[in-house]
Design a protein around this motif. Structure first.
Motif, short mmCIF file in Angstrom:
data_model
loop_
_atom_site.label_atom_id
_atom_site.label_comp_id
_atom_site.label_asym_id
_atom_site.label_seq_id
_atom_site.Cartn_x
_atom_site.Cartn_y
_atom_site.Cartn_z
N HIS A 99 0.85 -1.18 0.00
CA HIS A 99 0.00 0.00 0.00
C HIS A 99 0.89 1.24 0.00
N PHE A 100 0.36 2.34 -0.54
CA PHE A 100 1.12 3.59 -0.63
C PHE A 100 1.64 4.03 0.75
N VAL A 101 0.83 3.85 1.78
CA VAL A 101 1.24 4.27 3.12
C VAL A 101 2.47 3.48 3.59
N LEU A 102 2.49 2.18 3.29
CA LEU A 102 3.62 1.36 3.69
C LEU A 102 4.88 1.75 2.92
N VAL A 103 4.72 2.06 1.64
CA VAL A 103 5.86 2.52 0.84
C VAL A 103 6.41 3.82 1.42
N THR A 104 5.51 4.73 1.81
CA THR A 104 5.94 5.99 2.42
C THR A 104 6.70 5.74 3.71
N ALA A 105 6.23 4.79 4.51
CA ALA A 105 6.90 4.46 5.77
C ALA A 105 8.30 3.91 5.52
N LEU A 106 8.41 3.01 4.53
CA LEU A 106 9.72 2.46 4.19
C LEU A 106 10.65 3.55 3.67
N ALA A 107 10.11 4.48 2.90
CA ALA A 107 10.91 5.59 2.39
C ALA A 107 11.44 6.44 3.53
N ALA A 108 10.63 6.65 4.57
CA ALA A 108 11.08 7.44 5.72
C ALA A 108 12.25 6.76 6.43
N SER A 224 10.26 -8.27 5.28
CA SER A 224 10.22 -6.83 5.52
C SER A 224 9.57 -6.52 6.86
N SER A 225 8.51 -7.25 7.22
CA SER A 225 7.89 -7.05 8.53
C SER A 225 8.85 -7.44 9.64
N TYR A 226 9.60 -8.52 9.41
CA TYR A 226 10.61 -8.94 10.39
C TYR A 226 11.65 -7.85 10.58
N GLN A 227 12.06 -7.22 9.49
CA GLN A 227 13.05 -6.15 9.58
C GLN A 227 12.50 -4.94 10.32
N VAL A 228 11.27 -4.55 10.01
CA VAL A 228 10.69 -3.36 10.61
C VAL A 228 10.49 -3.54 12.10
N PHE A 229 9.85 -4.63 12.49
CA PHE A 229 9.47 -4.80 13.88
C PHE A 229 10.60 -5.36 14.74
N LEU A 268 4.84 4.54 11.62
CA LEU A 268 3.81 4.61 10.59
C LEU A 268 3.56 3.23 9.99
N TYR A 269 4.63 2.52 9.70
CA TYR A 269 4.52 1.16 9.15
C TYR A 269 3.75 0.27 10.12
N GLY A 270 4.15 0.32 11.40
CA GLY A 270 3.52 -0.54 12.40
C GLY A 270 2.04 -0.25 12.56
N ALA A 271 1.68 1.02 12.64
CA ALA A 271 0.29 1.40 12.83
C ALA A 271 -0.57 0.94 11.66
N PHE A 272 -0.09 1.17 10.42
CA PHE A 272 -0.89 0.81 9.26
C PHE A 272 -0.95 -0.70 9.06
N PHE A 291 -5.76 -17.04 0.41
CA PHE A 291 -4.56 -16.20 0.34
C PHE A 291 -3.60 -16.77 -0.71
N GLY A 292 -3.30 -15.95 -1.69
CA GLY A 292 -2.34 -16.34 -2.71
C GLY A 292 -1.02 -15.69 -2.47
N PRO A 293 -0.05 -15.92 -3.35
CA PRO A 293 1.28 -15.33 -3.18
C PRO A 293 1.29 -13.84 -3.28
N GLY A 294 0.26 -13.23 -3.91
CA GLY A 294 0.25 -11.78 -4.08
C GLY A 294 -0.61 -11.08 -3.05
N THR A 295 -0.90 -11.70 -1.90
CA THR A 295 -1.75 -11.11 -0.88
C THR A 295 -1.17 -9.80 -0.40
N GLU A 296 -2.00 -8.77 -0.31
CA GLU A 296 -1.53 -7.47 0.15
C GLU A 296 -1.29 -7.49 1.64
N ALA A 297 -0.19 -6.89 2.08
CA ALA A 297 0.13 -6.85 3.50
C ALA A 297 0.75 -5.53 3.83
#
Length: 297
Positions: A99-108, A224-229, A268-272, A291-297
């Motif tokens: 999602h755009f919000v997650l991309v923004t969080a990663l960019a930060a 990526s979730s493992y890295q963030v959290f 931001l990443y965690g909250a969203f 749930f397929g391989p392209g599931t949004e997370a």
């Protein structure tokens, strides 16, 4: 601590001992039925196993060299760069849609990393190159760890047992030479002492827990979730500790700005992500979701 206090100047060889201990302990626990009676999963192609082991070997060796050739603050900041590598790998393999919000969080997070590294006078080309190799190989290794478990229906302990024994053996053979190039001393020059052996034994026990836990997490969640959290939050704590306890020279107003920017991205990443998880859980109570391989997370 093994190097400074107990003068065991062989970090890569010690890593090999950790991995072989992990393999032995996992094999023992499996034989005792601790993991239950589970299917073995699909047979994994040898080339896939070889690639994973090779990348893991590069990751472990480059980590030791990167830590030796950079300051502790720089090393921790470089570790944050693993996040965009996992992000890019997951996009390439179509494991996630962001999602755009997650991309923004990663960019930060990445802006915070750039701010800190850009003005650090301690950064040198050899350290930069080794850190880049470490970041790239570690990110790829973590994505493959979860991917292989999913592709071949491998339980975390099954994949760990297959890889730790091979990886530990390779590092045990190459480790003394890599350690000689890194520290200038052969492992045979270590004067064995009881406190050092006790610390080595304790570190082996910790390694078993850490390795098994990491494989379990990467099998259940995205890299990526493992890295963030996990890694990012730990890195921020270490960076702040370095600043307060050791007065590391990288820390000034710019360094704090970089840390704060990255931490804002983390929050931001965690909250969203939690909001998305809650939304999906609510949907699952009324609708059966495939749930397929392209599931949004």
């Amino acid at each position: 601590m093994m190097m400074t206090k107990y003068l065991l100047m062989a970090p890569i060889t010690v890593s090999a001992i950790h991995l072989l201990t992990t393999a032995a302990c996992v094999a023992l626990l499996e034989a005792l039925g601790v993991f239950g009676s589970e299917e073995k999963g699909q047979s994994m192609p040898k080339k896939h196993l070889a690639v994973f082991v090779l990348i893991s070997c590069i990751s472990l060796a480059s980590a030791s060299y990167s830590l030796a050739w950079n300051t502790l603050g720089l090393y921790q900041m470089f570790k944050l760069g693993i996040l965009p590598v996992t992000f890019a790998m997951e996009l390439m393999l179509a494991l996630r849609r962001y999602h755009f919000v997650l991309v923004t969080a990663l960019a930060a997070v990445m802006v915070g990393l750039f701010i800190t590294l850009y003005r650090d006078s301690a950064l040198r080309l050899p350290g930069l190159l080794m850190a880049t190799l470490f970041v790239a190989s570690t990110g790829i290794q973590q994505v493959l760890c979860g991917r292989l478990q999913q592709m071949y229906s491998q339980k975390p302990h099954q994949l760990l047992l297959k890889t730790a024994s091979i990886l530990g053996s390779l590092l045990l053979l190459s480790g003394p030479f890599l350690d000689k190039g890194l520290t200038g001393a052969w492992i045979s020059s270590w004067e064995v002492n009881v406190p050092g052996l006790e610390m080595l034994l304790a570190s082996c026990g910790a390694a078993v827990v850490v390795n098994l836990t990491q494989y379990m997490i990467l099998g259940q969640f995205s890299a990526s979730s493992y890295q963030v959290f996990g890694t990012f939050f730990k890195s921020v704590i270490v960076l702040v500790g370095v600043a307060v306890l050791f007065n590391d020279r990288w820390v000034d107003s710019t360094g704090y700005l970089g840390c704060a920017t990255g931490l804002a991205g983390l929050l931001l990443y965690g909250a969203f992500a939690l909001k998305q998880t809650s939304h999906q859980a609510n949907q699952a109570t009324t609708v059966k979701i495939a749930f397929g391989p392209g599931t949004e997370a």
